[in-house]
Design an enzyme around this catalytic site. Structure first.
Site, mmCIF file in Angstrom:
data_model
loop_
_atom_site.group_PDB
_atom_site.id
_atom_site.type_symbol
_atom_site.label_atom_id
_atom_site.label_comp_id
_atom_site.label_asym_id
_atom_site.label_seq_id
_atom_site.Cartn_x
_atom_site.Cartn_y
_atom_site.Cartn_z
ATOM 1 N N HIS A 138 41.255 35.499 2.160
ATOM 2 C CA HIS A 138 40.272 35.318 1.092
ATOM 3 C C HIS A 138 38.841 35.301 1.617
ATOM 4 O O HIS A 138 37.907 35.292 0.840
ATOM 5 C CB HIS A 138 40.576 34.021 0.361
ATOM 6 C CG HIS A 138 40.586 32.832 1.282
ATOM 7 N ND1 HIS A 138 41.544 32.661 2.260
ATOM 8 C CD2 HIS A 138 39.731 31.802 1.405
ATOM 9 C CE1 HIS A 138 41.287 31.546 2.923
ATOM 10 N NE2 HIS A 138 40.192 31.005 2.429
ATOM 11 N N ARG A 165 47.716 24.007 3.368
ATOM 12 C CA ARG A 165 46.952 24.839 4.277
ATOM 13 C C ARG A 165 45.687 24.022 4.571
ATOM 14 O O ARG A 165 44.965 23.631 3.653
ATOM 15 C CB ARG A 165 46.626 26.164 3.617
ATOM 16 C CG ARG A 165 45.757 27.105 4.459
ATOM 17 C CD ARG A 165 44.318 26.949 4.075
ATOM 18 N NE ARG A 165 43.441 27.904 4.728
ATOM 19 C CZ ARG A 165 42.124 27.908 4.571
ATOM 20 N NH1 ARG A 165 41.553 27.044 3.792
ATOM 21 N NH2 ARG A 165 41.388 28.784 5.200
ATOM 22 N N ASP A 217 42.131 23.447 5.796
ATOM 23 C CA ASP A 217 40.896 24.201 5.951
ATOM 24 C C ASP A 217 40.158 23.727 7.212
ATOM 25 O O ASP A 217 40.083 22.523 7.477
ATOM 26 C CB ASP A 217 40.041 23.936 4.701
ATOM 27 C CG ASP A 217 38.848 24.854 4.568
ATOM 28 O OD1 ASP A 217 39.039 26.077 4.707
ATOM 29 O OD2 ASP A 217 37.741 24.349 4.330
ATOM 30 N N ASP A 228 29.845 16.370 5.235
ATOM 31 C CA ASP A 228 31.097 16.138 5.966
ATOM 32 C C ASP A 228 31.576 14.705 5.784
ATOM 33 O O ASP A 228 30.782 13.760 5.886
ATOM 34 C CB ASP A 228 30.881 16.385 7.469
ATOM 35 C CG ASP A 228 31.049 17.845 7.843
ATOM 36 O OD1 ASP A 228 30.687 18.700 7.014
ATOM 37 O OD2 ASP A 228 31.536 18.124 8.954
ATOM 38 N N ASN A 246 37.447 18.348 5.235
ATOM 39 C CA ASN A 246 36.327 18.272 6.179
ATOM 40 C C ASN A 246 35.074 17.724 5.479
ATOM 41 O O ASN A 246 34.261 17.048 6.091
ATOM 42 C CB ASN A 246 36.036 19.664 6.745
ATOM 43 C CG ASN A 246 34.834 19.671 7.668
ATOM 44 O OD1 ASN A 246 34.883 19.124 8.765
ATOM 45 N ND2 ASN A 246 33.729 20.233 7.208
ATOM 46 N N GLU A 273 44.040 26.453 9.639
ATOM 47 C CA GLU A 273 43.009 27.448 9.930
ATOM 48 C C GLU A 273 42.331 27.054 11.238
ATOM 49 O O GLU A 273 41.506 26.156 11.274
ATOM 50 C CB GLU A 273 41.976 27.495 8.792
ATOM 51 C CG GLU A 273 40.906 28.545 9.011
ATOM 52 C CD GLU A 273 39.758 28.451 7.996
ATOM 53 O OE1 GLU A 273 39.166 29.504 7.738
ATOM 54 O OE2 GLU A 273 39.458 27.362 7.493
ATOM 55 N N LEU A 302 37.212 19.735 11.142
ATOM 56 C CA LEU A 302 37.707 18.467 10.613
ATOM 57 C C LEU A 302 37.854 17.435 11.727
ATOM 58 O O LEU A 302 37.536 16.253 11.563
ATOM 59 C CB LEU A 302 39.065 18.703 9.929
ATOM 60 C CG LEU A 302 39.894 17.468 9.597
ATOM 61 C CD1 LEU A 302 39.204 16.661 8.503
ATOM 62 C CD2 LEU A 302 41.293 17.863 9.164
ATOM 63 N N ASP A 359 30.910 26.647 -3.942
ATOM 64 C CA ASP A 359 31.556 27.345 -2.820
ATOM 65 C C ASP A 359 32.982 27.712 -3.217
ATOM 66 O O ASP A 359 33.941 27.440 -2.508
ATOM 67 C CB ASP A 359 31.539 26.472 -1.563
ATOM 68 C CG ASP A 359 32.139 27.204 -0.347
ATOM 69 O OD1 ASP A 359 32.173 28.454 -0.364
ATOM 70 O OD2 ASP A 359 32.593 26.525 0.588
ATOM 71 N N GLU A 419 36.353 17.483 14.554
ATOM 72 C CA GLU A 419 35.196 17.449 15.437
ATOM 73 C C GLU A 419 34.475 16.105 15.344
ATOM 74 O O GLU A 419 34.134 15.632 14.272
ATOM 75 C CB GLU A 419 34.274 18.561 14.998
ATOM 76 C CG GLU A 419 32.894 18.502 15.511
ATOM 77 C CD GLU A 419 32.072 19.536 14.767
ATOM 78 O OE1 GLU A 419 31.876 20.600 15.351
ATOM 79 O OE2 GLU A 419 31.693 19.290 13.627
#
Ligand code: MG
Length: 526
Positions: A319, A203, A205, A175, A107, A248, A210, A65, A212
């Site tokens: 991105h 930054r 992500d 996760d 996360n 984010e 995260l 990823d 949750e």
């Protein structure tokens, strides 16, 4: 009155530049970008006026990823260099007066991370509870899946563990269980490690994912997620008082605000320092598609003010796919038809995998207007590498890689020698933005451009010392804008972007009459 020092709050008028070390510059000739290449090219960013680099993930990864699947949070992927090279970059950036932040992807981990491999190996593993395991597959709906074209569930059965694990993203990205205090300690250690090596923040992500816990755990008496974010912020500030968290958080404005922390009236941010303005960005594209400034004007009027020490982070492209998920279906269709007519240009049914210039038909007047808008809007501008030279996407690459192709250094060299180039325009915008502190620090007002000037966004930013008025024409026609500025009646305004232009007087009745050419823009200052 609060004590404020502008340079302490360096992020308020920063110019942030996001890049991926892997695609930016190759320093050792093996075809893969690396830290040495970035160091060799750092003066390009210095000349542009960048004050903060944001590095996309550079950690060891199986790269399923694009580096957001990490196998070691304390290392540098060997293709990109070594920890030694990383420290050399920190030193070089500091020498040019630039700060550096990096992606903090906590996360999830890669499924190949030793923690996950240990976790699945046995119920007695000390890492078992670092991930979220369930005997039965919990219910989840497709709306929770981030990549609906690739995944159909948030839960995957692991044959070795004989249980299901949670994965909000791809199934190869389990996760982490951030309710586990050991995981929280480890995340703090990771942040502390990179700050010791010189990072000025992160930054973060996928912040809502995260934090949750709902739906993934049974207990009702879980720790409050925002308390965790506040704990992380407090930890970071104990280590480095000027470090930032740029989050984010792609949610409607009222749902984003809590991520700055509780509004205590003290002006501080107890949680994220900055949140990306996803709503304003999406409304800007709707304005561009309609040649009508009203959608972006409306978003700016509705956008809540963050705490005084915080800021919105503004951007044109990033991105990822250009997400249009917060528009209505009809609005999204309008933007798709205008800027992504072919199915191959769209992604996940919600976004566009193109860069700006090609979406705008390579009309440089329009491209220049959009970047002028970016730098004049209240918020911290964030550029994605290649935007300064008008790079376009490569649709032959799969998915989001279309906008993550290699930096075009030959175009940079060409544009550096051309005073009329986009690169020179961007440098002028950065200079003007840095020279007008009221853009970053002042109060802003969206002005009424007049009944015949719907295509024009007129706004002003003012402090006690100065006012900047910015006008941007979203249409391919000449438009006369007539905003009212009663406080400035009779005063001359100078042109910030074109020093050769004659000053403009505000009329005695407070009307500022400005003729804008198609896709024209002006910044005027007292
Ligand atoms: Mg290389």
């Amino acid at each position: 009155m609060r004590l404020t020092s502008t340079s302490d709050l360096w992020w308020k008028n920063a110019v942030i530049y996001c890049l991926d070390v892997e695609t930016f510059a190759d320093g050792n000739g093996d075809g893969c970008g690396d830290f040495r290449g970035l160091i060799q090219r750092i003066d390009h960013l210095h000349r542009l006026g960048v004050t903060c680099l944001w590095l996309m993930p550079f950690y060891p990864t199986p790269d399923r990823d694009d580096g957001y699947d990490i196998t070691d949070f304390y290392g540098v992927d060997p293709r990109l260099g070594s920890l030694g090279d990383f420290v050399e970059l920190m030193r070089t950036a500091r020498d040019r007066g630039m700060r550096v932040i990096a992606d903090l992807v906590i996360n999830h981990t890669s499924a190949q991370h030793p923690w996950f491999q240990d976790s699945r190996s046995s119920p007695d593993s000390r890492y078992r509870d670092w991930y979220v395991w369930r005997d039965e597959r919990p219910e989840d709906g497709p709306q929770g899946v981030v990549f609906p074209d690739q995944e159909t569930s948030l839960w995957e059965y692991d044959r070795k563990a004989k249980q299901y694990y949670l994965h909000r993203f791809y199934k190869h990205q389990p996760d982490l269980n951030v309710t586990n205090p050991e995981v929280r300690d480890e995340i703090a250690r990771i942040m502390g490690f990179w700050m010791e090596l010189g990072l000025s923040g992160f930054r973060v992500d996928a912040v809502p994912f995260l934090l949750e816990t709902a739906g993934s755990l049974d207990a009702a008496d879980l720790p409050e997620p925002h308390d965790y974010l506040a704990d992380l912020t407090a930890f970071q500030r104990r280590r480095n008082g000027e470090a930032v968290l740029l989050g984010e958080v792609n949610l409607p404005y009222p749902d984003t605000m809590p991520f700055f922390g509780p509004a205590d009236g003290g002006g501080g941010t107890d949680e994220l320092t900055m949140c990306f303005d996803f709503i304003g960005m999406q409304q800007m594209y709707l304005s561009l598609a309609r040649s009508d400034a009203e959608p972006i004007a409306q978003a700016l009027r509705e956008r809540p003010d963050p705490p005084e020490d915080g800021h919105w982070a503004t951007f044109v492209r990033n991105h990822d796919e250009l997400t249009l998920d917060k528009l209505t279906d009809a609005q999204r269709t309008e933007v798709f038809e205008a800027f992504a007519p072919d199915e191959d240009m769209r992604l996940y049914g919600r976004g566009i995998r193109r860069r700006l210039p090609s979406m705008l038909g390579n009309d440089e007047r329009r491209v220049r207007m959009v970047y002028s808008l970016l730098f004049s809007l209240p918020g911290t501008p964030v550029l994605f590498y290649g935007e300064e030279i008008g790079m376009v996407e490569d649709l032959s690459l799969p998915g989001r890689f279309a906008v993550r192709s290699d930096m075009d250094w030959s175009a940079v060299d060409e544009q550096r020698r051309d005073p009329g180039s986009l690169l020179e325009w961007m440098r002028r915008l950065v200079d003007a933005y840095r020279e007008c502190p009221e853009l970053a620090w002042g109060r802003y007002t969206v002005l009424d451009p007049g009944v015949d000037a719907r295509p024009v966004l007129a706004h002003c930013c003012d402090t006690e010392d100065a006012t900047v008025v910015a006008l941007h024409n979203f249409a391919d026609t000449d438009v006369r804008a007539v905003p009212k500025l009663p406080e400035l009646a009779g005063k001359p305004l100078t042109d910030v972007l074109d020093p050769a232009a004659k000053p403009v007087d505000v009329a005695a009745d407070g009307t500022l009459a400005i003729d804008l050419p198609p896709y024209g823009c002006r910044w005027l200052r007292t």
